[in-house]
Each structure stands twice: as C-alpha cells, then as structure tokens.
Design a protein around this motif. Sequence first.
Motif, short mmCIF file in Angstrom:
data_model
loop_
_atom_site.label_atom_id
_atom_site.label_comp_id
_atom_site.label_asym_id
_atom_site.label_seq_id
_atom_site.Cartn_x
_atom_site.Cartn_y
_atom_site.Cartn_z
N GLY A 33 0.82 -1.20 0.00
CA GLY A 33 0.00 0.00 0.00
C GLY A 33 0.86 1.25 0.00
N LEU A 34 0.43 2.24 -0.75
CA LEU A 34 1.12 3.53 -0.81
C LEU A 34 0.10 4.64 -0.67
CD1 LEU A 34 3.36 2.82 -3.92
CD2 LEU A 34 4.07 2.71 -1.54
N MET A 35 0.51 5.73 -0.01
CA MET A 35 -0.39 6.86 0.15
C MET A 35 0.43 8.14 0.15
SD MET A 35 -2.99 7.63 3.28
CE MET A 35 -3.94 9.12 3.36
N GLY A 36 -0.07 9.18 -0.50
CA GLY A 36 0.62 10.46 -0.52
C GLY A 36 -0.37 11.60 -0.52
N ASP A 37 -0.04 12.67 0.22
CA ASP A 37 -0.88 13.86 0.31
C ASP A 37 -0.04 15.08 -0.03
OD1 ASP A 37 -3.60 13.32 1.32
OD2 ASP A 37 -2.54 12.42 2.99
N VAL A 38 -0.66 16.06 -0.67
CA VAL A 38 0.01 17.34 -0.92
C VAL A 38 -1.03 18.45 -0.77
CG1 VAL A 38 -0.38 17.27 -3.42
CG2 VAL A 38 1.53 18.60 -2.50
N GLU A 39 -0.60 19.58 -0.19
CA GLU A 39 -1.50 20.72 -0.05
C GLU A 39 -0.68 22.00 -0.18
OE1 GLU A 39 -4.56 22.72 3.19
OE2 GLU A 39 -4.33 20.53 3.13
N ALA A 40 -1.17 22.95 -0.94
CA ALA A 40 -0.53 24.26 -1.11
C ALA A 40 -1.54 25.32 -0.72
CB ALA A 40 -0.08 24.45 -2.56
N ARG A 41 -1.16 26.20 0.22
CA ARG A 41 -2.09 27.20 0.74
C ARG A 41 -1.57 28.60 0.46
NH1 ARG A 41 -6.29 27.66 3.97
NH2 ARG A 41 -6.40 25.42 4.34
N ASN A 42 -2.49 29.48 0.07
CA ASN A 42 -2.20 30.90 -0.09
C ASN A 42 -3.36 31.66 0.54
OD1 ASN A 42 -1.25 33.39 -0.80
ND2 ASN A 42 -1.71 33.18 -2.97
N GLY A 43 -3.13 32.17 1.75
CA GLY A 43 -4.20 32.84 2.48
C GLY A 43 -5.30 31.84 2.82
N PRO A 44 -6.56 32.18 2.56
CA PRO A 44 -7.64 31.27 2.91
C PRO A 44 -7.86 30.13 1.91
CG PRO A 44 -8.55 33.28 1.99
CD PRO A 44 -7.06 33.48 2.09
N LEU A 45 -7.24 30.23 0.74
CA LEU A 45 -7.46 29.22 -0.31
C LEU A 45 -6.34 28.19 -0.32
CD1 LEU A 45 -9.22 28.36 -2.75
CD2 LEU A 45 -7.72 29.76 -4.17
N ALA A 46 -6.70 26.92 -0.45
CA ALA A 46 -5.71 25.83 -0.54
C ALA A 46 -6.09 24.89 -1.66
CB ALA A 46 -5.62 25.07 0.78
N LEU A 47 -5.10 24.41 -2.39
CA LEU A 47 -5.28 23.35 -3.37
C LEU A 47 -4.68 22.09 -2.79
CD1 LEU A 47 -4.26 25.26 -6.63
CD2 LEU A 47 -6.56 24.89 -5.70
N MET A 48 -5.36 20.96 -2.98
CA MET A 48 -4.89 19.73 -2.36
C MET A 48 -5.11 18.53 -3.27
SD MET A 48 -7.78 19.60 0.56
CE MET A 48 -9.47 19.32 0.13
N GLY A 49 -4.36 17.50 -2.98
CA GLY A 49 -4.51 16.25 -3.72
C GLY A 49 -3.97 15.10 -2.90
N ASN A 50 -4.49 13.93 -3.13
CA ASN A 50 -3.93 12.74 -2.49
C ASN A 50 -4.17 11.52 -3.36
OD1 ASN A 50 -6.30 11.15 -1.63
ND2 ASN A 50 -6.67 12.80 -0.18
N VAL A 51 -3.31 10.54 -3.16
CA VAL A 51 -3.37 9.29 -3.92
C VAL A 51 -3.22 8.13 -2.94
CG1 VAL A 51 -2.24 7.86 -5.66
CG2 VAL A 51 -2.39 10.32 -5.99
N VAL A 52 -4.04 7.11 -3.10
CA VAL A 52 -3.95 5.88 -2.33
C VAL A 52 -3.92 4.73 -3.32
CG1 VAL A 52 -5.09 4.38 -0.65
CG2 VAL A 52 -5.24 6.86 -0.40
N ALA A 66 -7.61 8.54 -6.37
CA ALA A 66 -6.90 9.81 -6.54
C ALA A 66 -7.90 10.94 -6.34
CB ALA A 66 -6.27 9.90 -7.91
N GLU A 67 -7.50 11.95 -5.58
CA GLU A 67 -8.41 13.04 -5.26
C GLU A 67 -7.73 14.38 -5.53
OE1 GLU A 67 -10.69 12.99 -1.40
OE2 GLU A 67 -9.30 14.63 -1.03
N VAL A 68 -8.45 15.30 -6.13
CA VAL A 68 -7.99 16.68 -6.29
C VAL A 68 -9.13 17.59 -5.84
CG1 VAL A 68 -6.36 16.24 -8.16
CG2 VAL A 68 -8.73 16.79 -8.71
N GLY A 69 -8.74 18.71 -5.25
CA GLY A 69 -9.78 19.61 -4.78
C GLY A 69 -9.20 20.90 -4.23
N ALA A 70 -10.10 21.70 -3.69
CA ALA A 70 -9.73 22.97 -3.10
C ALA A 70 -10.42 23.11 -1.75
CB ALA A 70 -10.14 24.12 -4.02
N ALA A 71 -9.78 23.87 -0.87
CA ALA A 71 -10.34 24.16 0.44
C ALA A 71 -10.37 25.67 0.62
CB ALA A 71 -9.51 23.51 1.54
N TYR A 72 -11.41 26.16 1.28
CA TYR A 72 -11.50 27.59 1.57
C TYR A 72 -11.77 27.78 3.06
CZ TYR A 72 -12.75 32.48 1.38
OH TYR A 72 -12.78 33.82 1.59
N GLU A 73 -10.90 28.53 3.72
CA GLU A 73 -11.06 28.82 5.14
C GLU A 73 -12.11 29.91 5.30
OE1 GLU A 73 -8.43 31.27 8.14
OE2 GLU A 73 -7.44 29.36 7.65
N PHE A 74 -13.27 29.54 5.84
CA PHE A 74 -14.36 30.51 5.96
C PHE A 74 -14.49 31.09 7.35
CE2 PHE A 74 -16.45 26.60 7.16
CZ PHE A 74 -17.32 26.98 8.17
#
Length: 196
Positions: free
Chosen positions: A24-43, A80-88
């Motif tokens: 099994g392999l798993m990896g996460d990545v997240e890049a944040r700029n202020g309240p907005l973040a782009l993220m992805g992970n793979v399992v 595999a997941e890609v998405g965005a997060a917003y700090e509200f």
Amino acid sequence: MRGRSVKVDASFADIVEESDTLVGLMGDVEARNGPLALMGNVVWSSIGFERNDVRTRTPAPGVTTTVGRALGLDIQMAIAEVGAAYEFARFGALAFDVLGGARYWYQEADLSFEVDRTIGIADREVAGARAFARSGSVDWLDPMLGARLRYTVAPGHEFWLRGDIGGFGVGSDFSWEASAPTGSSSAPIRASPSRA
C-alpha cells in the motif's frame, strides 16, 4: 458493479494475516495561499491471495485418486483526489474549511481457479484438468463536498478532522470519507461507494 453488490466483513488484521502479498502507498500534498488551498492525495493498494491443495485417496486396493486445486486472487485499488479548500472562519488557532473536488476510483481483480484430477489403477493412469480465469476492472469519477476543522499546534503543524460525502449519482450513488491524523500521517476511513 453491474447491479450486483457483495458484503465483505473482514478486519484489517484478517486481510493482513490471510494475504500473500499486501502493498500500500499513500501520498498527500497541499498548497495554501491565504484562505485558499489546493490539495490532492493518492492511495494505491495491491492484495494477493494464493491457495494450493492436493489430496490423495485410496478408495480400494490398487486404486489411487489425486485432486489438486489452485486458487489465485489479485486485487488492485487506486483512489486519486484533487480539490480545493476555503477557510471561511478562524478563531485564534482554530480554523474551519469547506472542501470541494473530485475523487477518481479504480478497481481491478484477477481470479484464477484450477483443478487437476488423476486416477491411478494398477499401472494405468487417467488425468484431467479444468481451469477458470476471470479478470476485470472498473473506474469512475465522483464529485465530493466536505468540511475540515484545523487546529494549529505550532507553526507549520496542524491537527485536523475532515469529513466529506460524494457520488450524488454521478459516478457512484453515495460515498463518504472521514479522516484524522495519527502521529505524523493521516488515517482515512473510506466507505466503499454504492454503484448503480
């Protein structure tokens, strides 16, 4: 899959104990700029089972029967997941995010079964064999929406709780995930999606 569903009741310990290969392999990545973040992970995981069995019987003097069976099952799964997060909202070290994105699912299974039969009478032998093999794969893409609670323990270090739902009849009928960090890594709990 194709209108069929199967219930599986096996703990992680059962799977590890019974499998011949487990990777099994798993990896996460997240890049944040202020309240907005782009993220992805793979399992990705690969599980393999092999069972071989040979039985010999002597039903009568000078008569011997032997039956050999071999079963093999290999299952691979990738998510595999890609998405965005917003700090509200933020209250000191505590922050609340809303999430949106897409999750891609891929599952592949290879099954093989073979039976060999031998009957020996005196110095004569009759043998026969049957083999069965099937393989298939399925993949789909689910939209997902969720929320996350983050607590900043120290600069660059966060404790978080996350949950999301997806599917909505687009790829699968319904799927969900809940996750939290354990030590330095995250431990997702994903429900197998129900598909029409």
